[in-house]
Motif scaffolding. Structure first.
Motif, PDB file in Angstrom:
ATOM      1  N   GLY A  66       0.861  -1.241   0.155  1.00  0.00           N
ATOM      2  CA  GLY A  66      -0.038  -0.110   0.133  1.00  0.00           C
ATOM      3  C   GLY A  66       0.838   1.272  -0.093  1.00  0.00           C
ATOM      4  O   GLY A  66       0.534   2.190  -0.914  1.00  0.00           O
ATOM      5  N   TYR A  67       1.732   1.380   0.994  1.00  0.00           N
ATOM      6  CA  TYR A  67       2.708   2.335   0.937  1.00  0.00           C
ATOM      7  C   TYR A  67       3.732   2.445   0.130  1.00  0.00           C
ATOM      8  O   TYR A  67       4.253   3.635  -0.447  1.00  0.00           O
ATOM      9  CB  TYR A  67       3.061   2.551   2.407  1.00  0.00           C
ATOM     10  CG  TYR A  67       2.314   3.169   3.304  1.00  0.00           C
ATOM     11  CD1 TYR A  67       1.883   4.567   3.546  1.00  0.00           C
ATOM     12  CD2 TYR A  67       1.685   2.355   4.276  1.00  0.00           C
ATOM     13  CE1 TYR A  67       0.802   5.181   4.187  1.00  0.00           C
ATOM     14  CE2 TYR A  67       0.503   2.492   5.029  1.00  0.00           C
ATOM     15  CZ  TYR A  67       0.199   4.046   5.283  1.00  0.00           C
ATOM     16  OH  TYR A  67      -0.713   4.399   6.232  1.00  0.00           O
ATOM     17  N   THR A  68       4.517   1.431  -0.055  1.00  0.00           N
ATOM     18  CA  THR A  68       5.658   1.475  -0.917  1.00  0.00           C
ATOM     19  C   THR A  68       5.515   1.042  -2.474  1.00  0.00           C
ATOM     20  O   THR A  68       6.464   1.130  -3.446  1.00  0.00           O
ATOM     21  CB  THR A  68       6.802   0.667  -0.377  1.00  0.00           C
ATOM     22  OG1 THR A  68       6.748   0.911   1.208  1.00  0.00           O
ATOM     23  CG2 THR A  68       8.116   1.294  -0.903  1.00  0.00           C
ATOM     24  N   GLY A  69       4.174   0.465  -2.671  1.00  0.00           N
ATOM     25  CA  GLY A  69       3.808   0.089  -4.043  1.00  0.00           C
ATOM     26  C   GLY A  69       4.607  -1.145  -4.440  1.00  0.00           C
ATOM     27  O   GLY A  69       4.781  -1.258  -5.970  1.00  0.00           O
ATOM     28  N   LEU A  70       5.213  -2.090  -3.700  1.00  0.00           N
ATOM     29  CA  LEU A  70       5.657  -3.133  -3.966  1.00  0.00           C
ATOM     30  C   LEU A  70       4.509  -4.410  -3.731  1.00  0.00           C
ATOM     31  O   LEU A  70       4.331  -4.731  -2.797  1.00  0.00           O
ATOM     32  CB  LEU A  70       6.904  -3.500  -3.397  1.00  0.00           C
ATOM     33  CG  LEU A  70       7.947  -2.099  -3.503  1.00  0.00           C
ATOM     34  CD1 LEU A  70       8.980  -2.659  -2.512  1.00  0.00           C
ATOM     35  CD2 LEU A  70       8.398  -2.199  -5.107  1.00  0.00           C
ATOM     36  N   ILE A  71       4.053  -5.228  -4.635  1.00  0.00           N
ATOM     37  CA  ILE A  71       3.121  -6.305  -4.679  1.00  0.00           C
ATOM     38  C   ILE A  71       4.071  -7.515  -3.938  1.00  0.00           C
ATOM     39  O   ILE A  71       4.893  -7.960  -4.452  1.00  0.00           O
ATOM     40  CB  ILE A  71       2.280  -6.529  -6.061  1.00  0.00           C
ATOM     41  CG1 ILE A  71       1.693  -5.266  -6.460  1.00  0.00           C
ATOM     42  CG2 ILE A  71       1.378  -7.754  -5.520  1.00  0.00           C
ATOM     43  CD1 ILE A  71       1.063  -5.713  -7.690  1.00  0.00           C
ATOM     44  N   SER A  72       3.225  -8.000  -2.984  1.00  0.00           N
ATOM     45  CA  SER A  72       3.839  -9.078  -2.417  1.00  0.00           C
ATOM     46  C   SER A  72       2.612 -10.233  -2.358  1.00  0.00           C
ATOM     47  O   SER A  72       1.768 -10.042  -1.787  1.00  0.00           O
ATOM     48  CB  SER A  72       4.279  -8.857  -0.756  1.00  0.00           C
ATOM     49  OG  SER A  72       4.535 -10.145  -0.353  1.00  0.00           O
TER      50      SER A  72
END
Ligand SMILES: Nc1ncnc2c1ncn2[C@@H]1O[C@H](COP(=O)(O)OP(=O)(O)OP(=O)(O)O)[C@@H](O)[C@H]1O
Ligand SMILES: [Mg+2]
Lengths: 344, 268
Positions: A66-72
Motif C-alpha cells: 500500500g505505501y511502497t507500491g511493491l506487490i507481495s
C-alpha cells in the motif's frame, strides 16, 4: 500568512491525533477494546484475537504494497518464518515469549530483505512473481525441514508465560495481542508522518523524483521489505502462541492472498485501511457462516459453497465501487457527519 | 573562479539517435543560464545526464570541481543538485506539504526506529522542518492557501509551482528547470519568471533552465546555449545568440520559428 505562535501551531498540526473529533474516536476505540473482553464470551475473544493478529499482518503488507507500491504474494511465508522461529526458540532455547516474538520478527525481516533484493531491478507483476516464488520455496522448507519445523505435521509449543502467569486462555491472549497490535499500529502511524515513511510513499508515487530528492531506492525498498516482514513475523509468532501449534497449512499461498485482499478491501496506503480490511476479511466469512446456519443443518452443506461465492462477490464489489476501500467509505461517512447539521 | 557546473564533451546515443554530440557547457556560479533549441534537440537528455539518469558514452560532468559523472542521482542531490521535470513529476498521492517536505529528505537524519517511535529528536526535526518550509518555501512561493491540498487536484500551473517548491526545499546549489513556464498563461508565466529571479537574487542559487518561451529566456538569463540535433550550435549573451545565423537557421527550419524567436526573423 500565519499569525500567532508558530511553534505551537506546527506542533499541534504535526500531532498524531489532531482534531478533537479524532481524539473522541480514539477514546471510543480504546474504551471498546478495554471493555470487550469483559463482556464477550470465549468465542468472541477468539475472533477478536484472530482479528488483532490479522490487523498486524495486514498492516505489514500495507507497508510494502500500500505505501511502497511493491506487490507481495508471499506475506504468509514471512508470517510462517516468524511462527517457526518462535516455536523453535521456545522449544529448543527455552526463551520467554517477549524475547521470542521480536526475534521471530527479526528473522522474518532478514528473510524479507533477501526476497526483496530483486526489487531494484524488477517491478510490478514481475516482482509479484518473485515474491510468489519465495512463498513456494519457504512453504517447501516448512514442509521438508523436519528437524526444525516438524514437517507436514508441524510443531507444537508451550503457552506464553510472563511473571508466572500462563497466557493460555482467550482472555489472556487477547491482551497480549492487543498490546502488540497497538504498538505496531502506533509505530506505523508515526513512521508515515516522518522522513522514512515519506520516502516509502515517494518511491511508490514517482521513483524518478524520489531519486532526485536523494532517496536511495534500493535501501528504501529493502527497508520496506524488512519492516513489512517484521510485522508478518510478529503476527506469525502471535499465531504460534494463539494456536500453540505451527504447521505448514497455516501459511500457504491462499493466506498471502487473504492478506493482500484485506488491504485492497480496506484501503491501501492508510493505517485505517489495514485495520478495517482485516476486520472485514476475518468477520465476513464467520457472519456468512452464521447466516447459513439459520437455514438449518441440511442447507449448510449446500450454502457453504454459496458462502464462498458471496464472499468473493463482496470483494469484487469493493474493487468496482470503492477502489480506495473501506477507509475511503469511512472518510465519506465522517464528512457527512461533520457537515450535519450545523456546517455547510 | 571555476564554474559551478562544467559539462565537458558529453555524448549520448540512444540506438541510432545521437541525443548529445560532444556537448560542453559551463554554468557560472550565481548565473541564470538557459539552454534552448528546437524540439528533440537534446535539452532534456542533457538534463537527465546531469542529474544522473543517463550514462553518457563520453564526457565528464563536474559540480564544484567534483567529478559526478558516475554518481547515482541521490548522491548528486546530496551535493546540492535539484531539478524539476518537463512533465511534472510530483508525488501524486501526497499533499503539497508532504511533497515539499520530501525536498528536505537529504538534509534530515531520522532513521527507521526513531521515526516509528517518534522519539524526541525525530519530533523536533519534523517541527523544525515544518517551520523552515513554511517560511522559506511556502510563503516565498505564495502557496500557503493550498498547503494541505492533494497535488493531483491542483491546476497545471500550480503543480509546476509546487514542483519548484519541492526543489527549493532541497536548498540546492544548482537548480535545473526543464521548461518551467510551459503550458502557463501570461500571468502564471510572469509569476514564475519573477520567482526564478528571486531564487537567484535572494538565495544565490544558480539556475540552469530549458525553455521554449523566448521572451522569458531573453528577459531573465545571463547566458544562453543553443542545441540542435544534439550539438551546441551557439552560446553567448541572449542578445548575441539571437543574432547568430546558425541559431536563426535552426529555428527557421523549425515549424514554430516565428513564435519561438520573436525578433529573430527581423535580424536575418
Ligand atoms: N529514453 C530515450 N530513449 C530513446 N530515445 C530518446 C530517449 N530520450 C530522448 N530520446 C531521443 O533523443 C532526442 C533528444 O530528445 P530530448 O528529449 O532530449 O529533446 P528536447 O530537446 O528535450 O526536446 P523537447 O523540446 O521536445 O522537450 C530525441 O530524438 C529523442 O527521441
Ligand atoms: Mg525536453
Amino acid at each position: 500568512m500565519l499569525i500567532g505562535n508558530f511553534k505551537e501551531r506546527y506542533e499541534a498540526d504535526e500531532a498524531i491525533f489532531r482534531t478533537t473529533r479524532s481524539r473522541v474516536w480514539l477514546g471510543i476505540a480504546v474504551a471498546l477494546i478495554v471493555a470487550f473482553p469483559f463482556v464477550g464470551n470465549s468465542y468472541h475473544l477468539y475472533m477478536a484475537g484472530l482479528i488483532g493478529i490479522n490487523i498486524i499482518a495486514a498492516t505489514g503488507i500495507n507497508i510494502l504494497t500500500g505505501y511502497t507500491g511493491l506487490i507481495s504474494l508471499g506475506h504468509a511465508a514471512f508470517m510462517g518464518v516468524g511462527a517457526y522461529t518462535v516455536a523453535w526458540l521456545s522449544n529448543n532455547v527455552g526463551l520467554p515469549f517477549y524475547i521470542c516474538l521480536p526475534l521471530g520478527g527479526l528473522v522474518a525481516a532478514a528473510v524479507g530483505v533477501v526476497v526483496g533484493i530483486p526489487s531494484l531491478r524488477i517491478k510490478g507483476l514481475y516482482l509479484a512473481i518473485a515474491t510468489l516464488a519465495a512463498q513456494f520455496i519457504l512453504g517447501f522448507v516448512f514442509n521438508e525441514w523436519e528437524p526444525v519445523t516438524g514437517g507436514g505435521r508441524g510443531t507444537s509449543l508451550a503457552a506464553a508465560e510472563i511473571g508466572g502467569i500462563v497466557l493460555d486462555t482467550e482472555f489472556e491472549l487477547y491482551w497480549l495481542i492487543v498490546v502488540v497490535m497497538v504498538l505496531a499500529l502506533l509505530f506505523a502511524r508515526n513512521l508515515f508522518r516522518t522522513r522514512v515513511g515519506r520516502a516509502f510513499i515517494a518511491v511508490r508515487d514517482r521513483d524518478i523524483s524520489a531519486e532526485v530528492m536523494g532517496i536511495n531506492l534500493l535501501r528504501t525498498k529493502l527497508t520496506a521489505f524488512a519492516l513489512s516482514s517484521f510485522y508478518a513475523g510478529l503476527a506469525g509468532g502471535l499465531m504460534a502462541y494463539f494456536f500453540k501449534v505451527v504447521s505448514p497449512e497455516q501459511y500457504t499461498f491462499s493466506v498471502s492472498i487473504f492478506m493482500l485482499a484485506a488491504v485492497v478491501v480496506g484501503g491501501m496506503g492508510t493505517i485505517l485501511g489495514g485495520i478495517l480490511g482485516a476486520i472485514f476479511m476475518t468477520l465476513i466469512p464467520e457472519i456468512l457462516g452464521e447466516i447459513t446456519q439459520i437455514f438449518g443443518a441440511g442447507a449448510v452443506a449446500m450454502l457453504s459453497s454459496a458462502r464462498e461465492v458471496v464472499f468473493g462477490l463482496l470483494i469484487v464489489g469493493f474493487l468496482v465501487f470503492e477502489p480506495r476501500g473501506l477507509a475511503q467509505i469511512w472518510k465519506r461517512i465522517k464528512r457527512v457527519y461533520e457537515i450535519w447539521p450545523f456546517r455547510t | 573562479m571555476a564554474p559551478l557546473l562544467e559539462v565537458q564533451g558529453l555524448s549520448l546515443a540512444f540506438g541510432g539517435v545521437q541525443a548529445l554530440d560532444n556537448v560542453s557547457l559551463d554554468v557560472e556560479e550565481g548565473s541564470i543560464t538557459a539552454v534552448i533549441g528546437p524540439n528533440g534537440a537534446g535539452k532534456t537528455s542533457l538534463f537527465n545526464t546531469i542529474s544522473g539518469f543517463y550514462r553518457p558514452q563520453t564526457g565528464r560532468i563536474l559540480l564544484e570541481g567534483t567529478d559526478i559523472t558516475h554518481r547515482p542521482p541521490p548522491k548528486r542531490a546530496a551535493l546540492g543538485l535539484a531539478r524539476t521535470f518537463q512533465n511534472i513529476a510530483l508525488f501524486r498521492g501526497m499533499t503539497v506539504l508532504d511533497n515539499i517536505k520530501l525536498g528536505q529528505h537529504v538534509h534530515m537524519k531520522t532513521g527507521l526506529l526513531a521515526a516509528g517511535l517518534y522519539l524526541g529528536w525525530a519530533q523536533r526535526e519534523e517541527i523544525a522542518l515544518r517551520e523552515e518550509i513554511e517560511h522559506d518555501v511556502i510563503d516565498f512561493l505564495e502557496i500557503d492557501h493550498i498547503r494541505n491540498a492533494p497535488v493531483a487536484a491542483l491546476p497545471y500551473g500550480l503543480q509546476k509551482r509546487v514542483e519548484l517548491a519541492r526543489a527549493l526545499a532541497m536548498k540546492p546549489r544548482l537548480l535545473l528547470l526543464d521548461e518551467p513556464v510551459a503550458g502557463m498563461n501570461r500571468e502564471e508565466t510572469e509569476d514564475m519568471a519573477r520567482f526564478i529571479l528571486d531564487v537567484r537574487e535572494e538565495r544565490g542559487i544558480t539556475v540552469l533552465l530549458v525553455e521554449h518561451d523566448m521572451d522569458v529566456v531573453m528577459d531573465i538569463s545571463d547566458h544562453v546555449a543553443v542545441l540542435n540535433f544534439g550539438r551546441e550550435i551557439g552560446a553567448g549573451s541572449p542578445a548575441a545568440v539571437r543574432d547568430m545565423p546558425a541559431v536563426i537557421e535552426a529555428y527557421l527550419g523549425h515549424a514554430d520559428a516565428e513564435a519561438d524567436m520573436p525578433g529573430a526573423s527581423g535580424a536575418s
